[in-house]
Design a protein around this motif. Structure first.
Motif, short mmCIF file in Angstrom:
data_model
loop_
_atom_site.label_atom_id
_atom_site.label_comp_id
_atom_site.label_asym_id
_atom_site.label_seq_id
_atom_site.Cartn_x
_atom_site.Cartn_y
_atom_site.Cartn_z
N GLY A 177 0.83 -1.20 0.00
CA GLY A 177 0.00 0.00 0.00
C GLY A 177 0.86 1.25 0.00
N PRO A 178 0.31 2.40 0.37
CA PRO A 178 1.07 3.64 0.37
C PRO A 178 2.26 3.60 1.33
N ILE A 179 3.38 4.11 0.85
CA ILE A 179 4.59 4.20 1.68
C ILE A 179 5.24 5.56 1.46
N HIS A 180 6.07 5.97 2.41
CA HIS A 180 6.81 7.23 2.26
C HIS A 180 7.97 7.06 1.30
N GLY A 181 8.70 5.97 1.42
CA GLY A 181 9.76 5.65 0.48
C GLY A 181 11.15 6.05 0.91
N ASP A 182 11.27 6.98 1.86
CA ASP A 182 12.59 7.38 2.38
C ASP A 182 12.43 7.68 3.86
N ALA A 183 12.02 6.66 4.60
CA ALA A 183 11.57 6.83 5.97
C ALA A 183 12.73 6.96 6.94
N LEU A 184 13.16 8.19 7.16
CA LEU A 184 14.23 8.51 8.09
C LEU A 184 13.77 9.63 9.03
N PRO A 185 14.30 9.67 10.25
CA PRO A 185 13.92 10.76 11.16
C PRO A 185 14.19 12.14 10.58
N ARG A 186 15.18 12.28 9.70
CA ARG A 186 15.46 13.60 9.11
C ARG A 186 14.31 14.08 8.24
N ASN A 187 13.41 13.19 7.85
CA ASN A 187 12.24 13.56 7.05
C ASN A 187 10.99 13.74 7.91
N VAL A 188 11.23 13.96 9.19
CA VAL A 188 10.16 14.29 10.14
C VAL A 188 10.53 15.61 10.82
N HIS A 189 9.59 16.53 10.83
CA HIS A 189 9.78 17.85 11.46
C HIS A 189 8.90 17.91 12.70
N ILE A 190 9.49 18.27 13.81
CA ILE A 190 8.73 18.37 15.06
C ILE A 190 8.41 19.84 15.32
N GLY A 191 7.16 20.22 15.08
CA GLY A 191 6.70 21.58 15.31
C GLY A 191 5.77 21.65 16.50
N PRO A 192 5.13 22.78 16.69
CA PRO A 192 4.25 22.94 17.87
C PRO A 192 3.04 22.02 17.85
N ASP A 193 2.66 21.52 16.66
CA ASP A 193 1.51 20.60 16.58
C ASP A 193 1.93 19.14 16.50
N GLY A 194 3.22 18.86 16.69
CA GLY A 194 3.68 17.49 16.67
C GLY A 194 4.45 17.13 15.41
N PRO A 195 4.71 15.83 15.20
CA PRO A 195 5.51 15.39 14.05
C PRO A 195 4.80 15.62 12.72
N VAL A 196 5.57 16.06 11.72
CA VAL A 196 5.07 16.32 10.38
C VAL A 196 6.02 15.68 9.38
N LEU A 197 5.48 15.00 8.39
CA LEU A 197 6.29 14.38 7.34
C LEU A 197 6.72 15.43 6.33
#
Length: 294
Positions: A177-197
């Motif tokens: 099914g759907p995947i991100h394809g480059d799943a690393l913590p560097r591709n997650v941004h932690i802002g005031p509303d939580g983690p964002v891809l």
């Protein structure tokens, strides 16, 4: 030989392309955030991604379509500022809403939580491409040109073909099914509303194991703390290393990662040294050689 336009792509060339495509932005004052497949600039409330190569235009269009789909699906991900890429001298330029400042570095658990959300998504109303993990190998080697040993390039092409065939024959453990394809913590941004891809270019419809092998390889090759890997597994709920196909996808990703560095080798001694390190470890079959993130 490497094409002149490719060898010239650096910060200055990217700024020129940014100025041509987005004249309303003061390109000279934009902040360069990263320089890889794209030159990524921050300018006011916008982030602009300038493609290194004209062949990335379709990929830019795909990323924008994915961003719109994720927004409609309520998935926390970066949002596009415009629905279509602009172009400058054939190079795609995409515009994005700038995220608030990061509150802390993303953890492997943050990544796992987002992957659980992505992996629970139904198929969109358009066809997601397969994860062409090895699809960029030829382009990256072309960009490397004479900077790398032709024998090393031929070796990577042979590996690519072998792993592509092996991956096509895999029986997955998880439903595709759907995947991100480059799943690393560097591709997650932690802002005031939580983690964002972020970085949605490689979103695909394929084996979900693709997203899980990334951190397994990070643990083995790039020095990811085993405790951080274990936290990822606990949060996601399954360890891909238990799957018999893990080594195939791991080998495919190693091949792609090695070729990716090659494109930076012309004029960059550190990239060339890292490329040679990686190729040598693959040739020797030594899975314990540490690779350096580049």
């Amino acid at each position: 030989m490497v094409e002149a336009a490719d060898t010239a792509f650096g910060e200055q060339r990217a700024r020129e392309l940014l100025a041509a495509a987005v004249p309303e932005v003061a390109a000279a004052d934009a902040t360069l955030l990263s320089l890889g497949e794209n030159a990524v600039f921050a300018a006011g409330d916008l982030v602009a991604k300038v493609g290194r190569d004209a062949s990335l235009l379709d990929r830019a269009r795909h990323e924008l379509r994915i961003a719109a789909w994720l927004a409609d699906s309520g998935v926390p991900a970066v949002r596009a500022a415009e629905p279509a890429p602009r172009e400058a001298d054939g190079h795609p330029v995409t515009l994005w809403h700038r995220l608030p400042g990061t509150l802390r570095p993303a953890t492997t658990s943050d990544l796992a939580e987002l992957l659980r959300v992505v992996h629970a998504l139904p198929e969109p109303d358009f066809t997601l491409p397969g994860r062409e993990l090895l699809g960029g190998v030829e382009r990256w080697l072309r960009l490397a040109g004479d900077a790398v040993d032709p024998a090393d390039a031929a070796y990577l092409r042979e590996r690519r073909d072998g792993f592509a065939a092996a991956a096509a024959a895999l029986t997955p453990h998880l439903p595709p099914g759907p995947i991100h394809g480059d799943a690393l913590p560097r591709n997650v941004h932690i802002g005031p509303d939580g983690p964002v891809l972020v970085d949605l270019e490689t979103f695909s419809g394929d084996l979900r194991e693709h997203d899980l092998v990334v951190l397994a390889l990070s643990r083995d090759r790039y020095g990811l703390d085993p405790a951080a890997y274990d936290a990822f597994v606990r949060t996601y709920g399954w360890d891909v290393r238990e799957w018999e196909g893990c080594e195939v996808l791991r080998g495919a990703r190693e091949t792609a990662s090695c070729a990716w560095v090659a494109q930076h080798a012309p004029g960059n001694a550190a990239a060339l040294a890292e490329f040679r390190r990686r190729v040598a470890s693959l040739r020797a079959g030594d899975a314990g050689v540490r690779w350096h993130a580049f």
